[in-house]
Structures are given as C-alpha cells and as structure tokens.
Write a protein that holds these residues in place. Structure first.
Motif, PDB file in Angstrom:
ATOM      1  N   THR A   1      42.229  40.175  37.874  1.00 61.25           N
ATOM      2  CA  THR A   1      41.885  41.329  38.692  1.00 61.25           C
ATOM      3  C   THR A   1      40.741  42.109  38.036  1.00 61.25           C
ATOM      4  O   THR A   1      40.534  42.017  36.827  1.00 61.25           O
ATOM      5  CB  THR A   1      43.090  42.279  38.886  1.00 61.25           C
ATOM      6  OG1 THR A   1      43.511  42.763  37.607  1.00 61.25           O
ATOM      7  CG2 THR A   1      44.243  41.578  39.581  1.00 61.25           C
TER       8      THR A   1
ATOM      9  N   TYR B   1      37.734  42.338  33.307  1.00 62.20           N
ATOM     10  CA  TYR B   1      38.826  41.830  34.134  1.00 62.20           C
ATOM     11  C   TYR B   1      40.154  41.965  33.399  1.00 62.20           C
ATOM     12  O   TYR B   1      40.197  42.053  32.171  1.00 62.20           O
ATOM     13  CB  TYR B   1      38.588  40.350  34.480  1.00 62.20           C
ATOM     14  CG  TYR B   1      37.374  40.128  35.334  1.00 62.20           C
ATOM     15  CD1 TYR B   1      37.447  40.260  36.716  1.00 62.20           C
ATOM     16  CD2 TYR B   1      36.149  39.806  34.768  1.00 62.20           C
ATOM     17  CE1 TYR B   1      36.326  40.068  37.511  1.00 62.20           C
ATOM     18  CE2 TYR B   1      35.022  39.607  35.555  1.00 62.20           C
ATOM     19  CZ  TYR B   1      35.127  39.740  36.925  1.00 62.20           C
ATOM     20  OH  TYR B   1      34.019  39.548  37.703  1.00 62.20           O
TER      21      TYR B   1
ATOM     22  N   ILE C   1      49.825  45.153  41.377  1.00 64.36           N
ATOM     23  CA  ILE C   1      48.655  45.142  42.261  1.00 64.36           C
ATOM     24  C   ILE C   1      48.250  46.553  42.703  1.00 64.36           C
ATOM     25  O   ILE C   1      47.111  46.787  43.077  1.00 64.36           O
ATOM     26  CB  ILE C   1      48.895  44.184  43.462  1.00 64.36           C
ATOM     27  CG1 ILE C   1      47.591  43.535  43.890  1.00 64.36           C
ATOM     28  CG2 ILE C   1      49.577  44.832  44.598  1.00 64.36           C
ATOM     29  CD1 ILE C   1      46.982  42.624  42.893  1.00 64.36           C
TER      30      ILE C   1
ATOM     31  N   ARG D   1      44.471  47.161  42.966  1.00 60.15           N
ATOM     32  CA  ARG D   1      43.631  46.275  42.148  1.00 60.15           C
ATOM     33  C   ARG D   1      42.962  45.250  43.041  1.00 60.15           C
ATOM     34  O   ARG D   1      43.586  44.706  43.937  1.00 60.15           O
ATOM     35  CB  ARG D   1      44.465  45.516  41.122  1.00 60.15           C
ATOM     36  CG  ARG D   1      45.000  46.324  39.999  1.00 60.15           C
ATOM     37  CD  ARG D   1      45.712  45.391  39.024  1.00 60.15           C
ATOM     38  NE  ARG D   1      46.573  46.112  38.125  1.00 60.15           N
ATOM     39  CZ  ARG D   1      46.392  46.148  36.811  1.00 60.15           C
ATOM     40  NH1 ARG D   1      45.403  45.501  36.270  1.00 60.15           N
ATOM     41  NH2 ARG D   1      47.230  46.815  36.062  1.00 60.15           N
ATOM     42  N   LYS D   2      41.724  44.975  42.766  1.00 58.70           N
ATOM     43  CA  LYS D   2      41.005  43.938  43.500  1.00 58.70           C
ATOM     44  C   LYS D   2      41.248  42.612  42.780  1.00 58.70           C
ATOM     45  O   LYS D   2      40.950  42.473  41.595  1.00 58.70           O
ATOM     46  CB  LYS D   2      39.513  44.242  43.547  1.00 58.70           C
ATOM     47  CG  LYS D   2      38.750  43.201  44.337  1.00 58.70           C
ATOM     48  CD  LYS D   2      37.296  43.596  44.480  1.00 58.70           C
ATOM     49  CE  LYS D   2      36.632  42.692  45.465  1.00 58.70           C
ATOM     50  NZ  LYS D   2      35.887  41.624  45.025  1.00 58.70           N
ATOM     51  N   ILE D   3      41.794  41.662  43.516  1.00 57.28           N
ATOM     52  CA  ILE D   3      42.026  40.343  42.940  1.00 57.28           C
ATOM     53  C   ILE D   3      40.704  39.591  42.937  1.00 57.28           C
ATOM     54  O   ILE D   3      40.074  39.414  43.978  1.00 57.28           O
ATOM     55  CB  ILE D   3      43.090  39.560  43.733  1.00 57.28           C
ATOM     56  CG1 ILE D   3      44.430  40.290  43.670  1.00 57.28           C
ATOM     57  CG2 ILE D   3      43.221  38.137  43.194  1.00 57.28           C
ATOM     58  CD1 ILE D   3      45.492  39.706  44.579  1.00 57.28           C
TER      59      ILE D   3
END
Length: 135
Positions: free
Chosen positions: A14, A26, A58, A65-67
């Motif tokens: 993420t 990340y 998440i 959170r951006k995956i």
C-alpha cells in the motif's frame, strides 16, 4: 478488489507516503485468509508486528490506504498455522533502518532482510543534500 479472492500468503503493498502526489514510500504486509475472515500481518511503525483485521488495515487511522499491488508469493504454499508460526518467530519492534515492514515480510519469507525503498530513499536524500550544498 474482491476481498474473498485474497489468499493467505499474498503480499499486499500500500502507499504509505507520497511526494508531490507520487508514491514515495510503501507499506508491506501479508494476507491471512482464515475462513473468509481477512487479516493482514505486518510491522506497524507504532505497534510493531501485528495481526490486524483487513478492514482496519485498509482504513489506516480513518484514511483509506491505496493498494498499490497484491502479489503472489511462495508463502501461499503454507498453511495458516505455518504462516502464523513464522509470524510469531518474526515478531519485533519497528525500526526504519533495521526492521521495517519490508524486513518483516522477508523474515516471514525466510529471505535475506533488506529494504530496497530505504536504500532508494537514502540515495535520494543524499542527492538532495549534495545538490543544495553545490548551490
């Protein structure tokens, strides 16, 4: 992303930090799917190594959170019990330089522990300092 398709042992990546809108750092963890109850095991900057429900992971502190990526790994060949045994053997406190989230995933994977993003960030920081000194 259909969460039921996630498998134990997959690596989740993420976006932790961005710089001018570009992903810079990340955060890594491992999926644990226990009878369709999803967890992420990871090394958190504040809490150290933890097993956290996927939805809590998440929605990091209220921000989604951006995956960036979910990828397969050899850890998918392990049972959940084996994965949790490895998790327990790799428990530790977070350290940016000595034991961050990348180090943790590599420990569970039984690979040499290194942090490529730490190396890149260090090179970038040194470059910025040198550029500023030359001006």
């Amino acid at each position: 992303m259909v969460v039921k398709m996630l498998k134990s042992g997959q690596i989740i990546k993420t976006v932790a930090y961005t710089f001018v809108g570009i992903p810079f750092i990340y955060h890594y963890g491992l999926i644990l799917n226990d009878n369709d109850k999803l967890y992420v095991i990871h090394n958190d900057r504040i809490r150290g190594t933890i097993k956290e429900p996927y939805n809590e992971f998440i929605t990091n502190k209220g921000d989604r959170r951006k995956i960036a990526e979910i990828k397969s790994s050899k850890l998918q060949n392990l049972s959940n019990d084996e994965l949790l045994l490895r998790f327990n053997s790799c428990k530790g406190n977070f350290s940016w330089f000595n034991y961050n989230c990348e180090h943790f995933v590599q420990c569970v994977s039984r690979r040499k522990q290194k942090s490529e993003q730490l190396i890149i960030a260090s090179i970038l920081a040194i470059s910025v300092v040198l550029i500023l000194k030359l001006k």
